[in-house]
Design an enzyme around this catalytic site. Structure first.
Site, mmCIF file in Angstrom:
data_model
loop_
_atom_site.group_PDB
_atom_site.id
_atom_site.type_symbol
_atom_site.label_atom_id
_atom_site.label_comp_id
_atom_site.label_asym_id
_atom_site.label_seq_id
_atom_site.Cartn_x
_atom_site.Cartn_y
_atom_site.Cartn_z
ATOM 1 N N MET A 264 0.838 -1.199 0.000
ATOM 2 C CA MET A 264 0.000 0.000 0.000
ATOM 3 C C MET A 264 0.871 1.245 0.000
ATOM 4 O O MET A 264 1.808 1.361 0.789
ATOM 5 C CB MET A 264 -0.923 -0.044 1.230
ATOM 6 N N GLU A 265 0.490 2.185 -0.867
ATOM 7 C CA GLU A 265 1.335 3.341 -1.179
ATOM 8 C C GLU A 265 1.134 4.539 -0.262
ATOM 9 O O GLU A 265 1.361 5.684 -0.684
ATOM 10 C CB GLU A 265 1.055 3.763 -2.621
ATOM 11 N N ASN A 266 0.732 4.348 1.012
ATOM 12 C CA ASN A 266 0.521 5.475 1.928
ATOM 13 C C ASN A 266 1.650 6.504 1.806
ATOM 14 O O ASN A 266 2.822 6.138 1.750
ATOM 15 C CB ASN A 266 0.492 4.959 3.368
ATOM 16 N N GLU A 299 4.666 0.729 -5.810
ATOM 17 C CA GLU A 299 4.211 1.586 -4.700
ATOM 18 C C GLU A 299 4.950 2.918 -4.720
ATOM 19 O O GLU A 299 4.360 3.967 -4.470
ATOM 20 C CB GLU A 299 4.400 0.885 -3.346
ATOM 21 N N HIS A 302 3.505 5.261 -7.254
ATOM 22 C CA HIS A 302 2.227 5.856 -6.844
ATOM 23 C C HIS A 302 2.421 7.237 -6.198
ATOM 24 O O HIS A 302 1.467 8.014 -6.120
ATOM 25 C CB HIS A 302 1.530 4.965 -5.811
#
Ligand code: HT7
Ligand code: ZN
Length: 880
Positions: A264-266, A299, A302
């Site tokens: 996940m690219e938080n 990621e 992103h």
């Protein structure tokens, strides 16, 4: 659950300019305090409508509006929303809630994995953390303070840059992070745990220094270097190819063991499934090393395609995912073999995405409705979305595409936008009209492109007639023609490319060119063609379509040898193999003796004996089309006939090509034996050929091959060779050696969860009779747990997705088993439950008896009690 429609999109009534969060993390609960600095959205009309905040599974402790504590009469609370009435255009909401990450098994929102706290907010997980406008077009700056017991959670992380930290009484400590970039809530993240990190630095193209950190559990610190190298390569590549520079002072990756997807690219704090970070020779295969490199890149990319420019709403998901998959695929192609990467991606797309496009969940790249957005992280949105971007790249060419992406990023930096905005930027930068092209975003289904030829020897002209069509998909009976970029060449009898001049052109335009097919029926006539040519069509798989052209087997053999497009050389081999295998399937169905066309043997012999071919290409060309692909291209898939035909062909090829296979195997194993493991392209290539050779050779049952497999298993220094040796033993009749190897492997790697996943998968995919019983026994193994998504995928997913003969057992036992697992997972982790359903939803592909059995299991799931929206949507659509 209700259906949500793209056509109903409305801008948000209110905006959140600042979000200030405080988390107090405890063992039996967590307190979340949120201060939201809000204002009326000037684009949303007049007046002050009610403010409706999203919130689920939250225990509201206190609520304030501009410092005034609200009583129960001041707001309405449901299990999904908190509604209150603002009195001014600008106001501040303060809320305090209690949540329970320690019992969150759905792995969405804030949860615990192996003792650490972590988050997963995309798509709609933030609403399980606090009351919020949890939609991607509400973008806010965030400051986050976390406090936790220092001893258990020495590392406290969130998005952005660290700005303060300190100790509290009672052995607790705290840290504050500030993210200056506005972002939607789905990009929020926090982590608290006992983690070690590897640190490095990257100097950006404008000479800014960025700290890079990868955090893992202490015992995994020796498996991080490959991910760090991949990250630095990705940062450099994005600067060079897209002109994109990193923007914060620090970039962090954290590996967690329990994660529903890959990563996940938080913003500034990527959270990864540990399977997509950890890699070293002894424990991760070549494929795993390549996956780590690709996911780290994905990621990281992103940060621009998704974070700096994000999606207006979830229907636009492919705006960030399709684009980012295209970017990571090009990165991998540049880092490794471009042709091999394309072959792998196309094989995957045609087997899995084409099946999705032909099934009950078929949807456009930009869907126009959904019940549960988590169900739309699909192969269509990701992989077909990437193909759509690739077609734009092909149509515009690299320079104009780059001009378009520069314009897109400059025009929309800091905004939440749509796929139309992306296309508009591409059009404005290039001057190319993409109006008709946009049908790729709105029409579901895989187009068919039928091609036929006619050669006029007297006029020296060669004409290609094309007919495109697209089958009906749910809710879309009729389709309009697509723009299909068709890259092609015409080969003469020596395999040379002919100059390509269309009627009306004054001179040839190269020898390989892209034609634009835009109509349902269309023809192209080439002039000055002095002999009947052989067309090389859809080079590089220039469009995601099902192409048909009446090639003879001899013509395919010719293309395998002579086509200058590497992808199409492989494709010719696949088409030849498909023709031969379909003939064998027919023989099996008619109860005839199976007879393998010797031309396939001859073709693969010449591939094996060609020393000038890239070894990875040789390995790809030796790989027969998979059972999944043969299923996909069948009208009614005969599972047993497909398996029997393919295994027969493999065994015959192994016998007939024993000498060259054995020579290639021994030569490569010799090099592997004397070369320390290196995760680089040439080494991947050598091992891939070595390993496919071993898997063929083992089918002969010869004692020297068994000895070789055992030698490789025991003496190798890396997981690629070891796992292949284990897999060939597991699929062999050598029971004693198989049992011994499985036991030794599990004993040696019992403490490494990711390696044990591979041990489960190898056995789950074994197609020998008795597959279900083996899987059921493995579910009792101490290393197996239904709570960990990787374990579910490794055992249940591999059985239903890869072990087709066992899963489709005629008595329906495989279907019953899968339905039982879905029912159980529905209660604990709906996203994983729903993703396991895929194989059951394809029931229309099979014979009447299997159809009835599969449907009955879907109906049993539907009747099994309270279903999550995730499972309900997939099951109900599959039965419709
Ligand atoms: N953008 C990420 C999506 C994702 C996700 C979605 C639903 C549930 C769990 C999830 N974990 C990650 C992954 C990506 O494409 O980069
Ligand atoms: Zn992504």
């Amino acid at each position: 659950p209700k259906m949500i429609y793209l056509k109903d999109y409305q801008v948000p009534d209110y905006l959140i300019d600042e979000t200030h969060l405080t988390f107090e993390l405890f063992e039996d609960h967590t307190l979340v305090h949120a201060q939201l600095v809000m204002r009326r959205n000037p684009d949303a009309g007049a007046g002050l409508p009610a403010l409706v905040l999203d919130g689920q599974q939250l225990e509201l402790l206190e609520l304030k509006l501009d410092d005034r504590v609200l009583g129960a009469a001041d707001y309405q609370l449901t299990d999904s929303h908190l509604t209150l009435q603002p009195t001014q255009e600008q106001f501040v909401i303060d809320s305090s809630v209690r949540i329970h990450p320690e019992s969150n098994t759905a792995l969405e929102g804030l949860y615990k994995s192996s003792g650490m706290f972590c988050t997963q907010c995309e798509a709609e997980g933030f609403r399980k953390i606090t009351y919020y406008l949890d939609r991607p077009d509400v973008m806010s700056t965030f400051t986050t303070t976390l406090s936790a017991e220092q001893h258990r959670y020495p590392v406290l992380l969130s998005n952005g840059n660290p700005i303060a930290s300190g100790s509290e009484e009672g052995g607790r400590h705290w840290a504050t992070w500030e993210d200056p970039f506005k972002k939607p809530a789905y990009l929020f993240a926090l982590v608290a745990g006992d983690l070690w990190c590897v640190e490095d630095r990257f100097t950006t193209m404008s000479a800014r220094e960025v700290t890079l950190r990868i955090y893992v559990e202490p015992e995994n610190i020796d498996k991080v270097q490959h991910a760090m190298d991949s990250l630095k390569k990705s940062m450099k590549w994005d600067e060079e190819v897209y002109g994109r520079e990193y923007d914060l002072d620090i970039f962090m990756i954290v590996a967690v063991n329990d994660f529903n997807m890959g990563a996940m690219e938080n913003k500034g704090l990527n959270i990864f499934n540990s399977s997509c970070v950890l890699a070293k020779a002894e424990t991760a295969t070549d494929a795993a090393h390549q996956r780590v490199e690709a996911v780290v890149a994905h990621e990281y990319f992103h940060n621009w395609s998704g974070n700096r420019v994000t999606c207006r709403d979830w229907f636009q998901l492919s705006l960030k995912e399709g684009f980012t998959v295209f970017r990571d695929a090009e990165f991998s192609a540049d880092m490794n073999s471009r042709t091999v990467k394309r072959i792998e991606d196309v094989a995957y797309l045609r087997t899995h995405q084409f099946a999705e496009d032909a099934g009950p969940m078929a949807h456009p790249v930009r869907p126009d409705s959904f019940m549960e957005i988590s169900n739309f992280y699909t192969l269509t949105v990701y992989e077909k979305g990437s193909e759509v971007l690739r077609m734009i790249h092909t149509l515009l060419g690299p320079q104009l595409f780059r001009k378009g992406s520069d314009l897109y990023f400059a025009r929309h930096d800091g905004q939440a936008v749509t796929c139309d905005d992306f296309i508009k930027a591409m059009e404005d930068a290039s001057g190319v009209d993409l109006t008709q092209f946009k049908r790729w975003y709105s029409q579901a289904g895989t187009p068919r492109l039928e091609v036929s030829e006619s050669y006029d020897a007297a006029a020296n002209t060669y004409r290609l007639q094309l007919r495109q069509s697209c089958p009906a998909t749910p809710g879309q009976a009729e389709k309009l023609p697509f723009v299909i970029p068709l890259e092609l060449a015409l080969l003469d009898a020596q395999g040379r490319e002919l100059p390509l001049q269309l009627v009306g052109e004054d001179k040839p335009v190269g020898t390989s060119r892209v034609l634009q097919v835009t109509q349902a029926e269309q023809a192209f006539t080439f002039v000055n063609i002095a002999e009947q040519p052989l067309p090389s069509l859809l080079r590089g798989f220039s469009a995601p379509v099902k192409l048909s052209f009446p090639y003879s087997r001899d013509q395919l053999m010719f293309l395998m040898q002579h086509d200058s497009d590497g992808f199409n050389r492989w494709e010719a081999g696949q088409q030849l193999a498909v023709q031969v295998l379909q003939e064998l399937i027919g023989q099996h169905q008619r109860g005839e003796l199976l007879v393998l066309d010797p031309r396939l043997v001859a073709a693969l012999r010449s591939v094996l004996e060609n020393d000038s071919l890239d070894q990875a290409m040789v390995a790809e060309m030796l790989s027969l089309p998979g059972e999944g692909y043969l299923t996909e291209i069948s009208d009614v898939a005969d599972v047993d006939a497909i398996h029997a035909a393919r295994e027969f062909a493999r065994a015959q090829l192994a016998e007939a090509l024993f000498e060259p296979l054995w020579a290639r195997y021994q030569a490569n194993r010799e090099v592997s034996r004397n070369t320390p493991y290196v995760a680089e392209s040439a080494h991947f290539a050598r091992r891939s050929l070595q390993n496919i050779a071993l898997s063929y050779l083992m089918l002969t049952g010869k004692p020297q091959v068994l000895a070789a497999a055992l030698e490789q298993y025991e003496a190798c220094d890396n997981m690629t060779e070891r796992l292949t040796a284990l897999a060939v033993l597991v699929n062999s009749p050598f029971e004693a050696e198989k049992a011994e190897a499985l036991k030794a492997f599990a004993e040696h790697f019992k403490d490494n969860a990711l390696v044990m996943d591979q041990w489960f998968s190898v056995q789950a995919a074994c197609t020998l009779p008795g597959g279900l019983a083996r899987v059921q026994a493995l579910m009792q193994h101490p290393a197996f747990t239904m709570k960990n998504p990787n374990k579910v995928r490794a055992l249940i997913g591999a059985f239903a997705g890869q072990n087709l003969v066992n899963f489709h057992a005629a008595d329906g036992s495989g279907y019953r088993f899968l339905a039982d697992q879905v029912i159980s997972l529905n209660a604990t982790n709906p996203q994983i439950a729903s993703r396991q359903l895929g194989p059951l939803t394809r029931w229309r592909k099979y014979d009447a008896s299997r159809q009835a059995l599969m449907r009955a299991e879907l109906e049993r799931i539907l009747a099994s009690g309270e279903l999550s929206s995730d499972v309900f949507e997939v099951v109900s659509k599959s039965l419709a």
